[in-house]
Design a protein around this motif. Structure first.
Motif, PDB file in Angstrom:
ATOM      1  N   GLY A 184       0.804  -1.077   0.023  1.00 25.75           N
ATOM      2  CA  GLY A 184       0.185  -0.017  -0.051  1.00 25.75           C
ATOM      3  C   GLY A 184       0.894   1.215   0.043  1.00 25.75           C
ATOM      4  N   MET A 223      -0.308   5.369  -0.818  1.00 26.77           N
ATOM      5  CA  MET A 223      -0.115   6.294   0.211  1.00 26.77           C
ATOM      6  C   MET A 223       0.648   7.542  -0.208  1.00 26.77           C
ATOM      7  N   MET A 237       0.842   8.374  -3.355  1.00 23.22           N
ATOM      8  CA  MET A 237       0.281   9.092  -4.575  1.00 23.22           C
ATOM      9  C   MET A 237      -0.719  10.085  -3.878  1.00 23.22           C
ATOM     10  N   LEU A 238      -1.427   9.595  -2.582  1.00 20.91           N
ATOM     11  CA  LEU A 238      -2.448  10.380  -1.973  1.00 20.91           C
ATOM     12  C   LEU A 238      -1.726  11.569  -1.468  1.00 20.91           C
ATOM     13  N   ILE A 239      -0.742  11.313  -0.936  1.00 16.19           N
ATOM     14  CA  ILE A 239       0.540  12.454  -0.482  1.00 16.19           C
ATOM     15  C   ILE A 239       0.456  13.628  -1.488  1.00 16.19           C
ATOM     16  N   PHE A 240       1.152  12.948  -2.698  1.00 15.87           N
ATOM     17  CA  PHE A 240       1.534  13.741  -3.614  1.00 15.87           C
ATOM     18  C   PHE A 240       0.476  14.698  -4.340  1.00 15.87           C
ATOM     19  N   PHE A 241      -0.633  14.135  -4.413  1.00 12.00           N
ATOM     20  CA  PHE A 241      -1.720  14.909  -4.842  1.00 12.00           C
ATOM     21  C   PHE A 241      -1.989  16.216  -4.211  1.00 12.00           C
ATOM     22  N   THR A 242      -1.924  16.151  -2.910  1.00 13.04           N
ATOM     23  CA  THR A 242      -1.994  17.354  -2.199  1.00 13.04           C
ATOM     24  C   THR A 242      -1.310  18.479  -2.678  1.00 13.04           C
ATOM     25  N   ALA A 294       3.318  17.504   2.043  1.00 14.49           N
ATOM     26  CA  ALA A 294       3.866  16.516   1.168  1.00 14.49           C
ATOM     27  C   ALA A 294       5.382  16.403   0.668  1.00 14.49           C
TER      28      ALA A 294
END
Lengths: 302, 291
Positions: free
Chosen positions: B105, B109, B111-116, B150
Motif C-alpha cells: 500500500g 499512500m 500518490m495520496l500525499i503527492f496529489f495534495t 507533502a
C-alpha cells in the motif's frame, strides 16, 4: 500454516502502519476533507442549514463570477503581478549567481551569501514594516526625495507604485536564496571546459556566455516553468499586507478576493467557487508546465 | 602592484557591485537598530543615520513592560516549540514508514500525499473544517492544519531510503524493535535533514501571521506577528475591520518603539541563523529533488 505465515508477515508490517497512521490521518483530514467542501461552490450554502440541507444551484456562482467586472480586474492584477515578478526576479537571480561564482575569495563569498540568504527568513509583516519605514508617507526615502524634488511621492498610497514595490520586495527577500540552486548547478560544470575555453582564448565574459550560461540552462528552464505553473498563486501574505484602500484597484488578486468576499463578508459558496476556479486553472497550468519541460527535453518536474 | 596580481578590474567591479547589494540588505537593519536606540526627537527629524547621537533604551523598556507584547512573544514561543515538535514527529514517522519498500500500500499512500501538492480544497473549506473541529481560538488551529506537508515527507522519505539497510538488519538481530531502530539508529544518522527541516518549521511558526488573523479572535492568544502588524503597519493597511480601532494605537507609538518591536521579533531567527546556516544550502537543494 498459511495463517501462521500471514500472521508473521502482518506483525512485520504492523509497526510501520502504526508509524504511518498519524501522518496519513493528517493528510486525509486536512487535505481530503476540505476537497469535499468544494460542493459548497454548487450550493447556496447557509451555515444554519448545513451542507445537507442547503439549496443546490449548479454553476450559478461561477456564471455570476465570470460576469462580474471584478473578474477581469482580478485576472489582470494576478497575472501582471506574477509575470512581472518572474520577468525581473529570474534574470536578477541568475546574474547574482554568475557574479558570486566569479568570486575567488571563499571568505568574502561566504559572507556575502550569508547576508543575501537572511531576508528569506524575515516575516512578511516585518518586510512590509521595513517598506513602510522607508517608503511610507513619513519614511526616510520619501522624506529625502521630498527635499530633493519638492513634492511627496505616495509610494504606499497609490496604484502606480504598488507593483514596483511588490517586485522589489520579492527580489530583496528571495533573490539571494534563489542563487543556492544556480550555484549548485554552476559547481557541476566541468572545469576542464573552462580550461579548454581559455586555451582557445576566451576571456571571462566570453566563457560566461558560452560555457557558464549553457551549463545552467536546464536549471533555469525548469525553475521558470515551475514558476509559470504557479502564475495564479500570488504571494498572499505579501499582497495582503501591502494592499490598502488606495491601491485596491491593482492589488486585488484572486487569493485576496477569496479572503475578503468569502471569509470576511461571509459569502462562503461564492468564495469557494472563486477558489475552485483558481485551483483548477492552476492545476492545468502546473500539468502544462510539466509537459512543456518534458517537451524541452528536460526530466520534467515530476 | 601586489593587489594587481590578485585582482583584475572586472573582479573589482564585481566586488563593488556585490558590496553595494549587501549594504542594501544590511543598512535597513542598521537604521532600525539605531532608531530603536535613539530618542524620539532624533528619529522625528526623518534623517537617515546608523548611529544614534544619544543612546536611549526607552523603547525596549516600554516593550518589555508591556503585558500585551510580552504575552505575544510567549505565545509565539509556545507555538514554535509545540508546532515544530509535532511537525517533526509526524513527518519523520510517516516518511520512515513510507521508505520501507516492502510495505504493502506504500505506492497508494505516496500518490495520496503527492496529489495534495497539486490540488486542495482551498481557504474556505479549510476554515470551515477547523471551525467544525472546534479549533477556532486555540493555538491548535495554527499547528494542526500544517502538521506536516507533502514536500517534507517526500524529501525525508528519499533520504531514509538512502540509508544502508545493513544497519537496520544488524539492529534487528540485536533484538531492537522498529521504534527503537528509528530512535536510536535512523534518527541519529539523519541529523542533517532533521536540522534543515526543523529550521524551516521553526521559522514558519515564528513568522505565523495569517492563521492567527483568521482563527484567533481572542487577541490575547495572538503570536507576535499579527501584533507587530498592528503596531507598525495598521493605518496604512485598512482593509480589515479591526484596523480603525488600532489606528490610534499605531499612531501613539514612536518610531523607536516600532523598530525595537521589529528587531525583537527578528532576534531569535538571527540568533539561530549562524548555527544552522551550514544546513541551509543543503536544505534548499533537497528542495529541488524531483520525485
Amino acid at each position: 500454516m498459511n495463517t501462521a505465515v500471514r500472521r508473521t508477515k502482518f506483525s512485520k508490517y504492523l509497526p510501520f502502519y502504526l508509524l504511518a497512521a498519524p501522518g496519513m490521518i493528517y493528510f486525509i483530514l486536512f487535505h481530503y476533507v476540505p476537497i469535499w467542501g468544494i460542493i459548497l461552490a454548487f450550493q447556496d450554502y447557509s451555515p444554519y442549514l448545513g451542507v445537507f440541507k442547503s439549496e443546490w444551484i449548479g454553476f450559478e456562482n461561477f456564471i455570476h463570477f465570470f460576469n462580474l467586472p471584478d473578474f477581469k480586474v482580478l485576472l489582470n492584477n494576478t497575472l501582471i503581478l506574477s509575470l512581472c515578478s518572474i520577468a525581473l526576479y529570474f534574470p536578477f537571480t541568475v546574474l547574482l549567481s554568475l557574479l558570486l561564482n566569479e568570486l575567488r575569495s571563499v571568505l568574502f563569498k561566504r559572507i556575502v551569501q550569508s547576508v543575501f540568504y537572511l531576508p528569506h527568513f524575515v516575516s512578511w509583516v516585518i518586510i512590509a514594516g521595513i517598506t513602510l519605514i522607508f517608503f511610507g508617507p513619513s519614511g526616510v526615502i520619501t522624506h529625502s526625495l521630498e527635499e530633493m524634488i519638492g513634492r511627496t511621492v505616495p509610494f504606499m498610497m497609490s496604484e502606480a507604485w504598488f507593483r514596483p514595490l511588490i517586485i522589489f520586495q520579492s527580489i530583496w527577500r528571495d533573490a539571494g536564496w534563489g542563487t543556492i540552486i544556480f550555484l549548485a548547478a554552476l559547481a557541476g560544470i566541468n572545469p576542464e571546459i573552462y580550461e579548454a575555453g581559455k586555451m582557445d582564448g576566451a576571456g571571462r565574459l566570453r566563457s560566461m556566455w558560452h560555457i557558464t550560461l549553457p551549463g545552467i540552462k536546464s536549471t533555469i528552464i525548469i525553475l521558470l516553468l515551475i514558476r509559470l505553473g504557479h502564475a495564479l498563486d500570488s504571494n498572499f501574505q505579501q499582497v495582503f499586507l501591502m494592499s490598502n484602500n488606495l491601491n485596491i484597484g491593482v492589488s486585488d488578486v484572486f487569493d485576496l478576493y477569496v479572503y475578503r468576499v468569502g471569509l470576511q463578508q461571509g459569502s462562503f459558496s461564492f468564495g469557494v467557487a472563486v477558489g475552485l476556479f483558481k485551483s483548477i486553472v492552476s492545476l492545468v497550468l502546473v500539468l502544462g508546465a510539466n509537459r512543456l519541460a518534458k517537451w524541452f527535453g528536460e526530466d520534467g518536474i515530476f | 602592484m601586489q593587489l594587481k596580481r590578485y585582482l583584475s578590474l572586472s573582479e573589482i567591479l564585481i566586488i563593488a557591485f556585490l558590496l553595494a547589494l549587501t549594504s542594501l540588505v544590511v543598512l535597513p537593519f542598521l537604521y532600525m537598530f539605531a532608531v530603536s536606540f535613539s530618542s524620539p526627537s532624533e528619529s522625528m527629524a526623518g534623517n537617515f543615520y546608523v548611529w544614534p547621537q544619544v543612546w536611549n533604551d526607552d523603547a525596549y523598556r516600554y516593550l518589555f513592560s508591556s503585558t500585551r507584547f510580552v504575552l505575544a512573544i510567549w505565545n509565539t514561543v509556545k507555538l514554535t516549540a509545540m508546532g515544530t515538535v509535532i511537525n517533526l514527529i509526524l513527518s519523520v514517522t510517516l516518511s520512515y514508514a513510507l521508505s520501507k519498500k516492502f510495505l504493502p500500500g506504500r505506492r497508494g499512500m505516496m500518490m495520496l500525499i503527492f496529489f495534495t501538492m497539486l490540488f486542495g480544497g482551498g481557504l474556505i473549506p479549510t476554515y470551515l473544517l477547523v471551525k467544525w473541529l472546534g479549533l477556532v481560538n486555540s493555538l491548535w488551529a495554527l499547528i494542526l492544519p500544517g502538521a506536516t506537508n507533502a514536500f517534507t515527507v517526500m524529501v525525508m522519505k528519499t533520504f531514509f531510503q538512502g540509508l544502508p539497510e545493513s544497519l537496520d538488519e544488524a539492529a534487528r538481530i540485536d533484538g531492537a524493535g522498529e521504534l527503537k531502530i528509528l530512535l536510536h539508529v535512523v534518527i541519529p544518522l539523519s541529523m542533517p535533514i532533521i536540522a534543515t527541516f526543523s529550521l524551516f518549521f521553526m521559522v514558519s511558526h515564528w513568522n505565523e501571521f495569517f492563521g492567527a488573523i483568521i482563527y484567533l479572535n481572542d487577541t490575547s492568544k495572538w503570536p507576535i506577528q499579527p501584533l507587530l502588524r498592528q503596531m507598525v503597519l495598521v493605518g496604512s493597511s485598512n482593509i480589515s475591520a479591526e484596523a480603525a480601532i488600532d489606528e490610534q494605537l499605531a499612531a501613539t507609538l514612536g518610531a523607536n518603539v516600532k523598530m525595537a518591536a521589529i528587531l525583537i521579533a527578528m532576534a531569535p531567527i538571527v540568533a539561530v541563523y549562524p548555527f544552522l546556516q551550514k544546513y541551509f544550502a543543503k536544505g534548499a537543494l533537497v528542495g529541488s529533488v524531483k520525485e
